[in-house]
Design a protein around this motif. Structure first.
Motif, PDB file in Angstrom:
ATOM      1  N   GLN A 169       5.668  35.829   5.540  1.00 17.05           N
ATOM      2  CA  GLN A 169       6.467  34.976   4.666  1.00 17.05           C
ATOM      3  C   GLN A 169       7.788  34.584   5.306  1.00 17.05           C
ATOM      4  O   GLN A 169       8.212  33.433   5.231  1.00 17.05           O
ATOM      5  N   ARG A 170       8.445  35.574   5.925  1.00 19.95           N
ATOM      6  CA  ARG A 170       9.711  35.312   6.622  1.00 19.95           C
ATOM      7  C   ARG A 170       9.798  36.192   7.850  1.00 19.95           C
ATOM      8  O   ARG A 170       9.212  37.278   7.890  1.00 19.95           O
ATOM      9  N   MET A 171      10.547  35.721   8.847  1.00 20.53           N
ATOM     10  CA  MET A 171      10.749  36.463  10.091  1.00 20.53           C
ATOM     11  C   MET A 171      12.228  36.460  10.410  1.00 20.53           C
ATOM     12  O   MET A 171      12.948  35.496  10.140  1.00 20.53           O
ATOM     13  N   ALA A 172      12.700  37.558  10.981  1.00 19.44           N
ATOM     14  CA  ALA A 172      14.108  37.643  11.391  1.00 19.44           C
ATOM     15  C   ALA A 172      14.202  38.419  12.693  1.00 19.44           C
ATOM     16  O   ALA A 172      13.653  39.517  12.801  1.00 19.44           O
ATOM     17  N   ARG A 173      14.884  37.826  13.667  1.00 21.63           N
ATOM     18  CA  ARG A 173      15.118  38.495  14.948  1.00 21.63           C
ATOM     19  C   ARG A 173      16.541  39.040  14.959  1.00 21.63           C
ATOM     20  O   ARG A 173      17.430  38.469  14.339  1.00 21.63           O
ATOM     21  N   LEU A 174      16.726  40.121  15.682  1.00 19.78           N
ATOM     22  CA  LEU A 174      18.035  40.772  15.700  1.00 19.78           C
ATOM     23  C   LEU A 174      18.351  41.273  17.098  1.00 19.78           C
ATOM     24  O   LEU A 174      17.525  41.933  17.732  1.00 19.78           O
ATOM     25  N   ASN A 175      19.532  40.923  17.566  1.00 23.81           N
ATOM     26  CA  ASN A 175      20.050  41.440  18.829  1.00 23.81           C
ATOM     27  C   ASN A 175      21.489  41.893  18.592  1.00 23.81           C
ATOM     28  O   ASN A 175      22.135  41.457  17.630  1.00 23.81           O
ATOM     29  N   VAL A 176      21.976  42.757  19.438  1.00 23.49           N
ATOM     30  CA  VAL A 176      23.331  43.298  19.288  1.00 23.49           C
ATOM     31  C   VAL A 176      24.055  43.154  20.611  1.00 23.49           C
ATOM     32  O   VAL A 176      23.484  43.415  21.678  1.00 23.49           O
ATOM     33  N   ALA A 177      25.304  42.715  20.552  1.00 28.17           N
ATOM     34  CA  ALA A 177      26.099  42.538  21.771  1.00 28.17           C
ATOM     35  C   ALA A 177      27.542  42.919  21.490  1.00 28.17           C
ATOM     36  O   ALA A 177      28.006  42.878  20.336  1.00 28.17           O
ATOM     37  N   ASP A 178      28.244  43.313  22.542  1.00 28.21           N
ATOM     38  CA  ASP A 178      29.677  43.560  22.434  1.00 28.21           C
ATOM     39  C   ASP A 178      30.409  42.235  22.584  1.00 28.21           C
ATOM     40  O   ASP A 178      30.102  41.432  23.475  1.00 28.21           O
ATOM     41  N   GLY A 179      31.349  42.011  21.711  1.00 26.85           N
ATOM     42  CA  GLY A 179      32.083  40.755  21.767  1.00 26.85           C
ATOM     43  C   GLY A 179      33.519  40.928  21.333  1.00 26.85           C
ATOM     44  O   GLY A 179      33.947  42.012  20.918  1.00 26.85           O
ATOM     45  N   ILE A 180      34.245  39.853  21.427  1.00 28.75           N
ATOM     46  CA  ILE A 180      35.649  39.821  21.010  1.00 28.75           C
ATOM     47  C   ILE A 180      35.807  38.754  19.942  1.00 28.75           C
ATOM     48  O   ILE A 180      35.427  37.593  20.152  1.00 28.75           O
ATOM     49  N   VAL A 181      36.304  39.130  18.793  1.00 25.78           N
ATOM     50  CA  VAL A 181      36.546  38.204  17.692  1.00 25.78           C
ATOM     51  C   VAL A 181      38.041  37.914  17.634  1.00 25.78           C
ATOM     52  O   VAL A 181      38.853  38.845  17.593  1.00 25.78           O
ATOM     53  N   VAL A 192      28.736  42.773  17.671  1.00 24.97           N
ATOM     54  CA  VAL A 192      28.288  41.529  17.039  1.00 24.97           C
ATOM     55  C   VAL A 192      26.771  41.560  16.889  1.00 24.97           C
ATOM     56  O   VAL A 192      26.047  41.817  17.855  1.00 24.97           O
ATOM     57  N   HIS A 193      26.295  41.288  15.689  1.00 28.69           N
ATOM     58  CA  HIS A 193      24.862  41.193  15.425  1.00 28.69           C
ATOM     59  C   HIS A 193      24.452  39.721  15.513  1.00 28.69           C
ATOM     60  O   HIS A 193      24.931  38.893  14.730  1.00 28.69           O
ATOM     61  N   ILE A 194      23.604  39.421  16.471  1.00 31.16           N
ATOM     62  CA  ILE A 194      23.080  38.068  16.660  1.00 31.16           C
ATOM     63  C   ILE A 194      21.694  38.046  16.039  1.00 31.16           C
ATOM     64  O   ILE A 194      20.780  38.721  16.526  1.00 31.16           O
ATOM     65  N   ALA A 195      21.509  37.293  14.965  1.00 34.75           N
ATOM     66  CA  ALA A 195      20.264  37.414  14.208  1.00 34.75           C
ATOM     67  C   ALA A 195      19.942  36.135  13.466  1.00 34.75           C
ATOM     68  O   ALA A 195      20.792  35.240  13.303  1.00 34.75           O
ATOM     69  N   ASP A 196      18.692  36.051  13.015  1.00 31.40           N
ATOM     70  CA  ASP A 196      18.325  35.033  12.027  1.00 31.40           C
ATOM     71  C   ASP A 196      18.898  35.484  10.694  1.00 31.40           C
ATOM     72  O   ASP A 196      18.643  36.605  10.247  1.00 31.40           O
ATOM     73  N   LEU A 197      19.676  34.606  10.061  1.00 25.72           N
ATOM     74  CA  LEU A 197      20.381  35.010   8.851  1.00 25.72           C
ATOM     75  C   LEU A 197      19.450  35.276   7.681  1.00 25.72           C
ATOM     76  O   LEU A 197      19.883  35.776   6.638  1.00 25.72           O
ATOM     77  N   SER A 198      18.165  34.960   7.843  1.00 26.95           N
ATOM     78  CA  SER A 198      17.191  35.315   6.806  1.00 26.95           C
ATOM     79  C   SER A 198      17.106  36.829   6.631  1.00 26.95           C
ATOM     80  O   SER A 198      16.630  37.318   5.604  1.00 26.95           O
TER      81      SER A 198
END
Length: 865
Positions: A169-181, A192-198
Motif C-alpha cells: 500500500q505504501r513504501m518508505a525509505r530511510l537513510n541517516v546522515a550527519d549534517g549541520i542545520v 538527519v533522517h533522509i526519508a520518504d515522508l510517508s
C-alpha cells in the motif's frame, strides 16, 4: 482392655460445645460408661451409645457462651491486631530500622530494574496502533563468517516495491546522515533522517503544527517538537527557512510540519527529517550501491510471505551489480513490532546494520536484573533471620496470650500482620530511595526512566504485592513454630526456639555468599579497570585528539594554526583513524591466497603523531608514495616474509610496494586481538580527520582545538573528540560493571552485617546466664568473645568458599572469557582482601554487642530472667 480407644472425633465435638466449667466432670462420667459398655457389648455398640449421650448433652444449659472475640467483626479484629503490631514495632526500633531500610533498599533496586525491563518491553508500543501492517525489508547475507541477517536493502528495491510488487500500500525509505542545520545565524550538528515522508503517516507521529498535505513537496523539513523550540523558540515555525549542510553540499528547506513529542523507547525517533527525493545521490537504480532501511505497509489481507517471495526474484540483480564483499541470499519482511527485540548485539537473533534506535535488552537489562535479584535475596534472607530472632524474644508474650485465651490462629495472624505492616512501610522507603537510584541509573546507563511510571497498574501491582508475599513467607515459619508451644513450657523456659536451626544458619550463609561474590567482583573489576586504563595499546590512545572535517575548505589554515601552538606536539591528517579502519583482503600476488587485514589511509606524519613506532624501512614522505604501503608485524607474519621490504602487496587487485613495517596496535581496543593492518598514503585533499598529540590533558587540548576551529571556520560546528572515545564503550562497560559490583558489595555487606547483628544478639541473649557463670569461674572477656562468635566465623568461611567459587566462574568464564580479550589475571590477593573485608565488617558490627555481654557484671547477668 489393652486395645481400648475412645472415639476421638466425638470427644472433640463434646469439648468444643460444652461449657468449660462442666467439661471435666461430664467427660469423666462419659468415659467411665463407655468403658463399661465396651466390656459388656463391644466397641462398636459402645461408640454408638457414646455418640447418643453426647448428642443429648447438646442443649442450651451446657453449650458454652460465645467468646467476645467471636462477636467481633473481622475488621475490628484486624484493626486490633494492627494496633498491637504498631506498639510492638515502636518498642523494637533497631529491628524495625534493619528490616525496613534493608527491604526498602532491595525493593527500590527491584523497582528500578522492573521499570527498566518494562521500558524495554514497551519499546515501539507507541506505534502499535498504526503499525499492524508495517514491515521492514531485511536481507540474508552470505559472508565469510556465515549467514547474517541485515536490516538493510538496496536503495533501488524501494522503487521496485512501489511500482512492481503487488500488495504494498505504501513504501518508505530511510537513510541517516550527519549534517549541520543552520537557522537564525546559529549552526547545530544533528543526525538527519533522509526519508520518504510517508513514513510519518505509516507510523504514529501526530503533528503539532503543519499538515500532511505538504509532504508531497521536496523542499520541506519536518522537525520534532524539541528541535522546533531549539531552533526558533516560537509557537509555530511552519514557513521558517533553514539551511542544511551534508558533506560539502548545501540545501535550502522550509519547515513544513512539527511532530508532537513521542516516547524515547521507539525504534524510529528523529529530530530532523527531509525528503529523500531532494538528494540526487540517492538514485533509484541498481547501479547505486547504497544500502538503506526500507519499510512497506501491506494492504489488508496480504500475507508478508507472499511479498517476500515476490522480492526474491530481485536477489540476482542485487548481487550482479553490487561491489560488496557479500552476496544476498534472500530478502524477507520483518514485522515492525519485532524490530526492537532484534536490535541488541547481545541477543542471538540480532539483525545487523540498523539505522534505528537500539533497544538494549541484553546487557543492560541482564546486569540490572541480576544486581537487584542478588540484593533482594540478601534482603529477604536478612528479613527472615531478623523475624526469627525477633520472634524468639517474644516467647513469654506468646505464652501469656495463650493462657488468657489466645488461639494459635490468632497468634499466627498477629505475627504475620506485623511482618506485612513492616514490608508495607518498606514500600514507602523504597519510593524515596528509588527516586535517587533512578537518577543514578539514568546517568550510568544513559536511560530516561521516570519514577512516574510507577503509577502504572502493572508496576503498582508488582511494588505492593511483592513485599506482601515476602512478609508472609518470612513470617510464616517463626509464627507457626512458636505458636505451637505449650504455655507452661514457654513460661518454664523449656522451649528451645532460641537455638539456631538449619534454616537460620542456611540463610546466614546465603547472605554472606552473595556478599562474598559481590566483594570479589568489586575488587577484581576495580583492579581490571586500572589494568585496562594503563594497558599499552600500541599507540597514544589517551594523548591523541581528533577533529572530523566536513570539507577541506579551511583545512590547511586549521592544520597550520594547530602546528604553531606550543601545546600541540604533532599534527597530521588522514582518511581513516585508528578504530575506524576498513576491512580488506590482501594478497602477495594476484592469484595468491588472500588474508584479511584492516586498511587505514593516512597522511605523511600520522603514524608518528599517534605514536605507532616504525620498526623497519621508512615512513611516507609525499605524493610519490601513492603506490607504497606500510604494514604491521602481524601482517608481515601472515605473509610469511621475514623481510617484506620491497615486496609487492595486492589490495583489491591493485599492486603496492611495501616500504616499511610498524609495530602492532590494538585496533579494536580490548575486545579483539591485534589485527593485521596495512597503511596507504592519502594526500591532503583526501583528509577526513585531523589528529593532534600533546603532553597536556586531553580535555584542555580539545578545548584548544575548538577555539582554533572557530577562529578558522566560525560558520560550522566543531566536531572534535578524544581518540579514547572510540573505545569509550568498552572502558565504560568495565567501569559500569565495577561500579555495580561496588554498589552490590556495599549493599549486601551492610544488610548481611545487619542480619548478622540480629543473629548474634539472639545468641548473646540466649547465653546470658552461661556468660555470667563462666565469668564467676574465671573466664576472661577475650575467651567469652571467642566462644560466642566462633560458630559464626565458620559460617563466614563456608560462605567465602562458596562465594569465591561462584565469583571465579562468573568473572573468569563470562566477563573475561566472553567480554574482554585483554584483562588482568586473577590472583590470590583479590580473594585474600575479600576474606579480610568479610571478617572485619561483621566482626566490627557485633564486637560491641558481644563485648557488652562478656563484660557485664555477673551478678546482674545471673539475675537475668
Amino acid at each position: 482392655m489393652s486395645n481400648y480407644q475412645l472415639p476421638k472425633l466425638i470427644l472433640a465435638f463434646f469439648r468444643w460445645f460444652c461449657h468449660p466449667d462442666y467439661v471435666e466432670d461430664i467427660e469423666g462420667d462419659l468415659v467411665e460408661r463407655h468403658k463399661h459398655t465396651t466390656t459388656d457389648k463391644g466397641t462398636r455398640k459402645a461408640n454408638w451409645v457414646f455418640l447418643l449421650e453426647v448428642l443429648r448433652l447438646f442443649r442450651p444449659g451446657l453449650i458454652q457462651k460465645p467468646n467476645i472475640m467471636n462477636r467481633l467483626s473481622p475488621v475490628d479484629i484486624v484493626r486490633n491486631d494492627v494496633k498491637i503490631a504498631v506498639r510492638n514495632l515502636r518498642k523494637h526500633k533497631t529491628y524495625v530500622l534493619i528490616n525496613m531500610l534493608g527491604m526498602g533498599f532491595a525493593l527500590a533496586c527491584c523497582l528500578v530494574s522492573f521499570l527498566n525491563l518494562d521500558y524495554k518491553l514497551r519499546f515501539d508500543e507507541h506505534h502499535h496502533s498504526t503499525s499492524q501492517n508495517v514491515y521492514r525489508v531485511n536481507s540474508i547475507r552470505e559472508t565469510q563468517d556465515g549467514k547474517e541477517a541485515w536490516g538493510l536493502a538496496p536503495l533501488a528495491l524501494g522503487d521496485v516495491m512501489n511500482h512492481e510488487v503487488p500488495g504494498i500500500q505504501r513504501m518508505a525509505r530511510l537513510n541517516v546522515a550527519d549534517g549541520i542545520v543552520r537557522s537564525n545565524d546559529k549552526s547545530f550538528s544533528e543526525k538527519v533522517h533522509i526519508a520518504d515522508l510517508s513514513l510519518i503517516q505509516m507510523l504514529n507521529f501526530p503533528l503539532l503544527f503543519g499538515g500532511h498535505s505538504d509532504f508531497e513537496r521536496d523542499n520541506i523539513v519536518v522537525l520534532s517538537e524539541t528541535m522546533s523550540r531549539k531552533y526558533f523558540d516560537s509557537a509555530d515555525p511552519v514557513g521558517e527557512e533553514v539551511e542544511l549542510f551534508i558533506g560539502d553540499q548545501k540545501y535550502q528547506f522550509t519547515v513544513g510540519a512539527v511532530t508532537q513529542k513521542v516516547p524515547e523507547n521507539t525504534s524510529v525517533l528523529f529530530d530532523v527529517m527531509v525528503p529523500l527525493e531532494r538528494f540526487p545521490d540517492h538514485q533509484a537504480a541498481w547501479s547505486d550501491h547504497q544500502q538503506i532501511t526500507i519499510f512497506g505497509e501491506l494492504a489488508d489481507g496480504v500475507e508478508s510471505t507472499v511479498v517476500s517471495d515476490a522480492l526474491s526474484k530481485y536477489v540476482d540483480k542485487a548481487n550482479e551489480l553490487s561491489n560488496a564483499d557479500y552476496e544476498v541470499e534472500q530478502f524477507y519482511l520483518q514485522p515492525f513490532r519485532e524490530l526492537a527485540f532484534t536490535s541488541d548485539i547481545d541477543l542471538p537473533n540480532w539483525v545487523r546494520g540498523r539505522m534505528l534506535n537500539r533497544n538494549a535488552v541484553g546487557f543492560l537489562v541482564g546486569v540490572s536484573s541480576i544486581l537487584s535479584l542478588l540484593i533482594l535475596i540478601t534482603a529477604t534472607f536478612n528479613f527472615t533471620n531478623t523475624a526469627i530472632a525477633f520472634s524468639g524474644n517474644r516467647l513469654k508474650e506468646i505464652g501469656v496470650r495463650k493462657i488468657i485465651g489466645g488461639t494459635r490462629f490468632q497468634l499466627i495472624g498477629q505475627l504475620l500482620i506485623e511482618n506485612i505492616l513492616l514490608c508495607l512501610l518498606s514500600v514507602v522507603v523504597a519510593f524515596f530511595i528509588g527516586y535517587y537510584l533512578i537518577q543514578g541509573y539514568n546517568g550510568l546507563f544513559e536511560q530516561t526512566l521516570d519514577l512516574r511510571y510507577v503509577f502504572q497498574p502493572r508496576v503498582l501491582l508488582f511494588v505492593v504485592s511483592f513485599p506482601l508475599v515476602v512478609g508472609v513467607l518470612a513470617g510464616i515459619y517463626p509464627s507457626i513454630k512458636i505458636s505451637k508451644y505449650q504455655p507452661i513450657n514457654i513460661l518454664k523456659g523449656k522451649s528451645n526456639f532460641m537455638k539456631m536451626g538449619w534454616l537460620t544458619r542456611s540463610l546466614l550463609v546465603g547472605q554472606f555468599v552473595v556478599a562474598c561474590f559481590a566483594i570479589i567482583g568489586a575488587i577484581v573489576m576495580t583492579q581490571n579497570a586500572t589494568y585496562q586504563q594503563n594497558l599499552d595499546f600500541g599507540y597514544g590512545l589517551h594523548r591523541v585528539n581528533v577533529t572530523y572535517m566536513e570539507d577541506n575548505n579551511h583545512q590547511d589554515e586549521y592544520i597550520s594554526k594547530l602546528g604553531q601552538d606550543p601545546t600541540v606536539t604533532e599534527v597530521a591528517g588522514s582518511a581513516q583513524i585508528i578504530g575506524q579502519s576498513l576491512p580488506v583482503t590482501v594478497k602477495k600476488e594476484i592469484e595468491g591466497y588472500g588474508s584479511s587485514a584492516q586498511l587505514l589511509g593516512v597522511g605523511v606524519n600520522y603514524l608518528h603523531t599517534v605514536g605507532i613506532e616504525l620498526l623497519h624501512g621508512r615512513a611516507f614522505v609525499g605524493a610519490n608514495d601513492k603506490k607504497s604501503v606500510l604494514i604491521n608485524q602481524k601482517l608481515a607474519f601472515l605473509l610469511g616474509k621475514s623481510d617484506p621490504l620491497g615486496s609487492t602487496l595486492m589490495i583489491q587487485d591493485s599492486a603496492f610496494t611495501i616500504i616499511g613495517v610498524v609495530q602492532n596496535h590494538k585496533e579494536f581496543g580490548l575486545t579483539q586481538e591485534e589485527p593485521a593492518c596495512v597503511f596507504t598514503y592519502v594526500s591532503p585533499t583526501g583528509y577526513n580527520y585531523v589528529s593532534v598529540s600533546s603532553s597536556e590533558h586531553s580535555t584542555e587540548v580539545l578545548s584548544l582545538l575548538e577555539q582554533i576551529w572557530y577562529q578558522v571556520n566560525p560558520d560550522q560546528p566543531f566536531n572534535g573528540f578524544e581518540q579514547s572515545m572510540l573505545i569509550y564503550k568498552q572502558l565504560h562497560i568495565n567501569l559500569i560493571i565495577r561500579n555495580l559490583c561496588l554498589f552490590l558489595a556495599i549493599a549486601t555487606l551492610i544488610m548481611s552485617a545487619a542480619g548478622f547483628y540480629s543473629i548474634v544478639s539472639l545468641s548473646v541473649q540466649k547465653r546470658t546466664k552461661e556468660v555470667g557463670i563462666r565469668k564467676v569461674f574465671g573466664a576472661t572477656i577475650t575467651h567469652m568473645i571467642r566462644l560466642i562468635i566462633k560458630d559464626f566465623v565458620v559460617y563466614i568461611l563456608v560462605a567465602f568458599v562458596i562465594g569465591s567459587a561462584l565469583a571465579t566462574l562468573m568473572i573468569q568464564g563470562v566477563l573475561f572469557g566472553q567480554l574482554y580479550t585483554y584483562h588482568m589475571e586473577l590472583g590470590l590477593f583479590s580473594f585474600a582482601l575479600a576474606l579480610l573485608v568479610m571478617m572485619l565488617v561483621p566482626g566490627l558490627t557485633v564486637s560491641l554487642k558481644v563485648y557488652r555481654a562478656a563484660s557485664a557484671n555477673p551478678v546482674k547477668t545471673l539475675r537475668y530472667e
